[in-house]
Write an enzyme that holds these catalytic residues in place. Structure first.
Site, PDB file in Angstrom:
ATOM      1  N   LYS A  27       0.868  -1.182   0.000  1.00  0.00           N
ATOM      2  CA  LYS A  27       0.000   0.000   0.000  1.00  0.00           C
ATOM      3  C   LYS A  27       0.894   1.217   0.000  1.00  0.00           C
ATOM      4  O   LYS A  27       2.037   1.171   0.465  1.00  0.00           O
ATOM      5  CB  LYS A  27      -0.891   0.019   1.251  1.00  0.00           C
ATOM      6  CG  LYS A  27      -2.124   0.852   1.086  1.00  0.00           C
ATOM      7  CD  LYS A  27      -3.195   0.127   0.283  1.00  0.00           C
ATOM      8  CE  LYS A  27      -4.459   0.915   0.123  1.00  0.00           C
ATOM      9  NZ  LYS A  27      -5.536   0.109  -0.458  1.00  0.00           N
TER      10      LYS A  27
HETATM   11  P1  NAD Z   1     -13.194   7.508  -2.943  1.00  0.00           P
HETATM   12  O1  NAD Z   1     -12.214   8.553  -2.568  1.00  0.00           O
HETATM   13  O2  NAD Z   1     -13.583   7.329  -4.376  1.00  0.00           O
HETATM   14  O3  NAD Z   1     -14.569   7.725  -2.123  1.00  0.00           O
HETATM   15  C1  NAD Z   1     -14.643   7.846  -0.735  1.00  0.00           C
HETATM   16  C2  NAD Z   1     -16.086   8.234  -0.390  1.00  0.00           C
HETATM   17  O4  NAD Z   1     -16.260   8.190   1.010  1.00  0.00           O
HETATM   18  C3  NAD Z   1     -16.453   9.662  -0.813  1.00  0.00           C
HETATM   19  O5  NAD Z   1     -17.807   9.683  -1.211  1.00  0.00           O
HETATM   20  C4  NAD Z   1     -16.272  10.468   0.474  1.00  0.00           C
HETATM   21  O6  NAD Z   1     -17.073  11.644   0.513  1.00  0.00           O
HETATM   22  C5  NAD Z   1     -16.738   9.456   1.485  1.00  0.00           C
HETATM   23  N1  NAD Z   1     -16.211   9.644   2.823  1.00  0.00           N
HETATM   24  C6  NAD Z   1     -14.938   9.881   3.206  1.00  0.00           C
HETATM   25  N2  NAD Z   1     -14.868   9.974   4.541  1.00  0.00           N
HETATM   26  C7  NAD Z   1     -16.124   9.774   4.995  1.00  0.00           C
HETATM   27  C8  NAD Z   1     -16.704   9.732   6.283  1.00  0.00           C
HETATM   28  N3  NAD Z   1     -15.969   9.920   7.359  1.00  0.00           N
HETATM   29  N4  NAD Z   1     -18.016   9.486   6.375  1.00  0.00           N
HETATM   30  C9  NAD Z   1     -18.761   9.275   5.273  1.00  0.00           C
HETATM   31  N5  NAD Z   1     -18.289   9.305   4.024  1.00  0.00           N
HETATM   32  C10 NAD Z   1     -16.983   9.555   3.904  1.00  0.00           C
HETATM   33  O7  NAD Z   1     -12.620   6.144  -2.338  1.00  0.00           O
HETATM   34  P2  NAD Z   1     -12.985   4.665  -2.774  1.00  0.00           P
HETATM   35  O8  NAD Z   1     -12.019   4.227  -3.798  1.00  0.00           O
HETATM   36  O9  NAD Z   1     -14.443   4.544  -3.034  1.00  0.00           O
HETATM   37  O10 NAD Z   1     -12.608   3.863  -1.436  1.00  0.00           O
HETATM   38  C11 NAD Z   1     -13.487   3.778  -0.332  1.00  0.00           C
HETATM   39  C12 NAD Z   1     -13.012   2.673   0.593  1.00  0.00           C
HETATM   40  O11 NAD Z   1     -12.968   1.438  -0.129  1.00  0.00           O
HETATM   41  C13 NAD Z   1     -11.612   2.842   1.173  1.00  0.00           C
HETATM   42  O12 NAD Z   1     -11.586   2.239   2.452  1.00  0.00           O
HETATM   43  C14 NAD Z   1     -10.750   2.047   0.221  1.00  0.00           C
HETATM   44  O13 NAD Z   1      -9.533   1.625   0.819  1.00  0.00           O
HETATM   45  C15 NAD Z   1     -11.668   0.879  -0.041  1.00  0.00           C
HETATM   46  N6  NAD Z   1     -11.410   0.123  -1.272  1.00  0.00           N
HETATM   47  C16 NAD Z   1     -11.373   0.744  -2.498  1.00  0.00           C
HETATM   48  C17 NAD Z   1     -11.205  -0.023  -3.632  1.00  0.00           C
HETATM   49  C18 NAD Z   1     -11.252   0.587  -5.016  1.00  0.00           C
HETATM   50  O14 NAD Z   1     -11.245  -0.178  -5.989  1.00  0.00           O
HETATM   51  N7  NAD Z   1     -11.352   1.895  -5.170  1.00  0.00           N
HETATM   52  C19 NAD Z   1     -11.017  -1.410  -3.542  1.00  0.00           C
HETATM   53  C20 NAD Z   1     -11.051  -2.005  -2.283  1.00  0.00           C
HETATM   54  C21 NAD Z   1     -11.269  -1.228  -1.159  1.00  0.00           C
END
Ligand code: NAD
Length: 423
Positions: free
Chosen positions: A111
């Site tokens: 990461k």
């Molecule tokens: P992103 O930046 O696209 O979206 C994050 C979302 O969460 C946004 O809508 C933001 O406004 C919201 N957010 C942030 N903090 C918040 C809070 N405290 N309360 C409520 N909403 C909040 O990120 P993403 O890629 O969608 O990733 C989200 C999660 O999923 C992370 O934990 C990431 O590690 C995990 N993840 C992502 C992927 C991927 O393919 N993008 C894969 C596996 C896991």
């Protein structure tokens, strides 16, 4: 080893370690293997000088942690966020090792993160941070070494810059160095939706097990970024009723359900705040949304949302973890006591890394698959992995989370024994 009581509930590294310890103990993992797998392989800190648009020279701090290369090259996202810490990156790197092993794809875990706030930076500033961060890491990343991907605060464009910078350093275009790229640069069809699609696929499996039907299954999704908005959209399309949505600005709950394509248009095309989405319903804080009535709750925002303080308030029958580490380790027990069916992060959100693996395979083959083929292969991996974890849970009398860790640790330990320790 720290005891549970001495742990800081909100330190995600300690949360990751707690689950690893429990699973390792259940497996009777020998002490040497335990120690080998507990620690990361390598931790790199980089200081990234960037001239801001104002002409001011700033130095940003970035990390890349390689947790494991036992089963293949490291794989893991890059996060741009103001609260990135080395402990967080370490935890996320180890989760990537277990995640890749749960779904049995040939990667280890890594990461990366840069302490910065992309919402306060111009596109040019983000590009300069990305390029310098990549240049500093150019010896440590690569298709056979470590393959980054997007995470919070990074996206397809960021990956295009990583790919271009790396390619300039090695002096030939190397698409397989990152995944989650734009399709025109060697990205995979279906990657953008993959994590959300994976969440839906495991929810489909879970509701079938609990005797529920999509049409009478209410879903709450916290987080409306890549993972949350795609999960909400695909589940809405498939017939689930999405009754709660939230992003960092707040949440909305409406028993009647939301029209998710319209909500996506509101937030992403019209660029309006999610809590102002004119669809009726009750405005709530982003955290409160998790505790409203629904059959499925999908925390898909960030870590430490479900804690010992609030876990007793969950009303869902299924907790499907879209984010990494949304539930703290001490809260697991409360969730278990409530009889909630947990689909743990390392399984539930593995759709993203699975299609990233497909992207890496396609880049290396130079031969690209149709979206239907990507989706069919993803479905096969997610369903098979879900079933394996459940069988493990039943056979060993453990909860789904510990079962997923046991499946993963077992696979890594087996590969490690085969490889042996290089002197
Ligand atoms: P992103 O930046 O696209 O979206 C994050 C979302 O969460 C946004 O809508 C933001 O406004 C919201 N957010 C942030 N903090 C918040 C809070 N405290 N309360 C409520 N909403 C909040 O990120 P993403 O890629 O969608 O990733 C989200 C999660 O999923 C992370 O934990 C990431 O590690 C995990 N993840 C992502 C992927 C991927 O393919 N993008 C894969 C596996 C896991």
């Amino acid at each position: 080893m720290a005891t549970q009581a001495a742990r800081n509930e909100f330190n995600v590294y300690e949360s990751a370690e707690a689950r690893f310890e429990t699973a390792a103990k259940k497996l009777g993992l020998e002490e040497g293997l335990y120690r080998y797998m507990k620690y990361p392989n390598k931790e790199i800190t980089v200081y990234i000088p960037v001239t801001l648009d104002s002409g001011h020279l700033e130095v940003f701090i970035g990390y890349r942690v390689h947790h494991s290369i036992v089963r293949g090259p490291c794989k893991g996202g890059i996060r741009f966020a103001p609260d990135v810490t080395l402990d967080e990156v370490r935890a996320l790197a180890s989760w990537m090792t277990w995640k890749c092993a749960v779904v049995n794809i040939p990667f280890g875990g890594a990461k990366g993160g840069v302490i910065c706030d992309p919402s306060k930076l111009s596109q040019g500033e983000v590009e300069r941070i990305t390029r310098r961060y990549t240049a500093e890491l150019s010896e440590w990343i690569g298709p056979e070494r470590d393959v980054p991907a997007p995470d919070i605060g990074t996206n397809e464009q960021t990956m295009a810059w990583v790919m271009d910078t790396y390619s300039m350093h090695v002096r030939h275009t190397t698409t397989a160095v990152v995944t989650g790229k734009p399709i025109d640069l060697g990205g995979s069809a279906g990657r953008r939706e993959a994590t959300g699609r994976g969440l839906m696929l495991v929810c489909d499996r879970a509701i079938a097990k609990l005797g529920l039907k999509r049409e009478n299954t209410r879903v709450i999704v916290q987080g409306f970024g890549n993972v949350g908005s795609m999960a909400a959209m695909l589940m809405h399309r498939a017939g689930y009723k999405i009754v709660g949505i939230a992003d960092i600005h707040g949440g909305l709950y409406n028993e009647a359900g939301f029209d998710i394509p319209k909500a996506i248009d509101w937030v992403y095309t019209q660029k309006k705040p999610l809590p102002e989405f004119p669809a009726g319903g009750t405005k709530l804080t982003a955290r409160e949304i998790l505790f409203q009535p629904a059959e499925i709750v999908v925390p898909a925002a960030t870590e430490n949302q479900i804690t010992t303080e609030n876990a007793h308030r969950l009303q869902a029958r299924i907790l499907c973890e879209g984010a990494n580490g949304p539930t703290t380790a001490p809260a697991d027990e409360i969730v278990d006591r409530k009889g909630i069916f947990v689909i743990p992060d390392i399984l539930a959100n593995a759709g993203g890394v699975t299609v990233s693996y497909f992207e890496w395979v396609q880049d290396r083959q130079g031969f690209f698959w149709r979206e239907s083929e990507v989706n069919a292969r993803l479905q096969d991996v997610m369903e098979h992995s879900f079933d394996e974890v459940l069988q493990y849970a039943e056979a060993h009398g453990v909860n789904n989370r510990i079962a997923a860790y046991m499946v993963a640790i077992n696979r890594v330990a087996f590969a490690l024994k085969l490889r042996g320790i290089y002197a």
